[in-house]
Design an enzyme around this catalytic site. Structure first.
Site, short mmCIF file in Angstrom:
data_model
loop_
_atom_site.label_atom_id
_atom_site.label_comp_id
_atom_site.label_asym_id
_atom_site.label_seq_id
_atom_site.Cartn_x
_atom_site.Cartn_y
_atom_site.Cartn_z
N HIS A 228 9.32 5.26 4.43
CA HIS A 228 9.10 4.17 5.39
C HIS A 228 8.83 2.88 4.63
O HIS A 228 8.56 2.92 3.41
CB HIS A 228 7.90 4.49 6.30
CG HIS A 228 6.60 4.55 5.54
ND1 HIS A 228 6.24 5.66 4.79
CD2 HIS A 228 5.60 3.64 5.35
CE1 HIS A 228 5.07 5.44 4.21
NE2 HIS A 228 4.67 4.21 4.52
N ASP A 230 6.14 -0.51 4.92
CA ASP A 230 4.94 -0.92 5.65
C ASP A 230 5.30 -2.15 6.48
O ASP A 230 6.13 -2.96 6.08
CB ASP A 230 3.79 -1.21 4.68
CG ASP A 230 3.33 0.06 3.95
OD1 ASP A 230 3.66 1.17 4.42
OD2 ASP A 230 2.64 -0.08 2.92
N HIS A 288 9.13 3.59 0.66
CA HIS A 288 8.35 4.54 -0.15
C HIS A 288 8.02 5.78 0.65
O HIS A 288 8.11 5.80 1.87
CB HIS A 288 7.08 3.86 -0.66
CG HIS A 288 6.20 3.27 0.41
ND1 HIS A 288 6.49 2.08 1.05
CD2 HIS A 288 5.05 3.70 0.97
CE1 HIS A 288 5.56 1.81 1.94
NE2 HIS A 288 4.67 2.79 1.92
N ARG A 298 -4.50 15.47 -2.93
CA ARG A 298 -4.43 14.06 -3.27
C ARG A 298 -5.06 13.24 -2.15
O ARG A 298 -4.87 13.56 -0.98
CB ARG A 298 -2.96 13.67 -3.46
CG ARG A 298 -2.72 12.20 -3.75
CD ARG A 298 -1.24 11.98 -4.11
NE ARG A 298 -1.01 10.59 -4.45
CZ ARG A 298 -0.72 9.64 -3.56
NH1 ARG A 298 -0.59 9.94 -2.28
NH2 ARG A 298 -0.54 8.39 -3.94
#
Ligand SMILES: O=C(O)CCC(=O)C(=O)O
Ligand SMILES: [Fe+2]
Length: 377
Positions: A228, A230, A288, A298
């Site tokens: 996607h 941002d 990204h 994570r």
């Protein structure tokens, strides 16, 4: 058990932390075909750019990275590494709570804030291997009181850490906005003029995603976060020392994903769609995604700087100069509608060259070329 867990036909609240296999509801076949390249310092052209804010030539480095990548690693930013460590530990502690406790803050359909699957989950048919908690500085206390209704020690400690973090991040965001304007080649006088006219820096709003990517028994079938861009102006990403964020790079030589290295103390900066519009396409929003792994969970925080939802964003005339604006003006709220359309038309699948991205849909020239109908004001 909260009622939402019982009515979960899409398996959205599946307990990722306890999973022994990736169920079909979470399997992303065909999303792991492109090469993945390590973006560490030795990677030549694929090394993720690094900007040190203390460097007198930081503005040039920001310009280059924003034009060529739409992202960079930021060092010398002044946010203490020890504070980032406390933020990470607090977030890890929160996500480690039992699901029913986290579910007290569950985001319901249509809600923007709260705990649950990633926000883009509503745009895609498969589930991702992550949980998120979306907050703003204004609702942070009210949100955390849902998880810790007794307002006890955990609540007080974590709220205190997050408040400290928000203060540091806002100050950094303001300094980075100025650096971006310098990087665009604006003089001090022009910057003052832009601020007087648009009040860009002061009026930006903040939203945060706290993200948790549990260990995954079969990472090659799963995705932590689907590809996607941002939507806002820019985003800071703080990641734990576990890589997983991938930046998409077009060929030649070949389309590929570049893995952002884990650099202690560094923050990642991503350019968002509305910054691409504001800079008339000079700074690129970066596509990204996040992958998961078998060995280590994570944690990340994405801290978004977004213009007020109802303010029109248009290419700055100081950047357009004698040229033509490439994008039409639109508000953040309008951009979210376009983004939804782009997802629906595979526009978010940049890596497969399918459909049109949200920014393609907003570009004035492509509008004229294909004669497509758009909502102009
Ligand atoms: O976890 C990350 O590294 C990135 C998160 C992200 O892209 C987002 O929340 O929009
Ligand atoms: Fe993102």
């Amino acid at each position: 058990m909260p009622s939402q867990l019982n009515k979960d036909p899409h398996n959205r609240y599946f307990d990722l932390g306890a999973a022994r296999e990736v169920p079909d509801t979470h399997a992303w076949d065909g999303q792991h075909e492109l090469p993945v390249v390590d973006g560490g310092v030795g990677a030549g052209d694929d090394a993720v750019p690094v900007v040190d804010m203390r460097d007198p030539r930081a503005a040039e480095a920001v310009a280059r990275a924003s034009e060529q990548w739409g992202a960079f690693l930021l060092e010398g930013h002044g946010v203490p590494t020890e504070l980032l460590a406390r933020v990470e530990a607090g977030i890890a502690g929160m996500f480690a709570l039992p699901t029913p406790e986290k579910m007290r803050a569950a985001r319901h359909d249509g809600d923007l804030y709260g705990y649950g699957p990633p926000l883009i989950a509503s745009y895609v048919s498969k589930n991702m291997w992550s949980e998120g908690y979306t907050l703003t500085p204004a609702n942070l206390h009210a949100e955390f009181r849902k998880i810790w209704p007794d307002a006890g020690q955990h609540y007080r400690h974590f709220s205190g850490v997050m408040e400290e973090f928000l203060k540091e991040m806002r100050s950094l965001a303001n300094r980075l906005m100025e650096l971006f304007l310098v990087a665009l080649g604006l003089t001090a006088e022009q910057i003052a003029g832009v601020e007087a006219e648009h009040n860009l820096t002061e009026s930006m709003t903040e939203t945060m995603h706290l993200n948790w990517y549990p260990k995954c028994p079969d990472p090659t079938r799963a995705l932590g976060l689907k590809g996607h861009t941002d939507s806002g102006f820019f985003t800071f990403v703080m990641q734990s020392q576990v890589p997983g964020l991938h930046l998409f790079r077009h060929g030649p030589p070949a389309d590929r994903w570049v893995e952002v290295p884990a650099v202690p103390g560094a923050l990642i900066v991503n350019i968002g769609d509305l910054f691409q519009i504001l800079t008339n396409g000079r700074f690129r929003s970066v596509y990204h995604r996040v992958v998961v792994n078998r060995e280590r969970e994570r944690i990340s925080v994405a801290y978004f700087l977004i213009p007020p939802a109802d303010v029109k964003v248009a290419p700055l005339k100081e950047v357009v100069g004698g040229g033509k604006p490439v994008y039409r003006a639109l508000t953040w709220s309008e951009s979210i509608v376009v983004r939804k359309e782009a997802f629906a038309n595979h526009g978010a699948d940049l890596e497969f060259g399918k459909g049109r991205t949200a920014l393609d849909m907003l570009s004035i020239s492509s509008d004229e070329d294909d004669g497509a109908e758009h909502h102009r004001d």
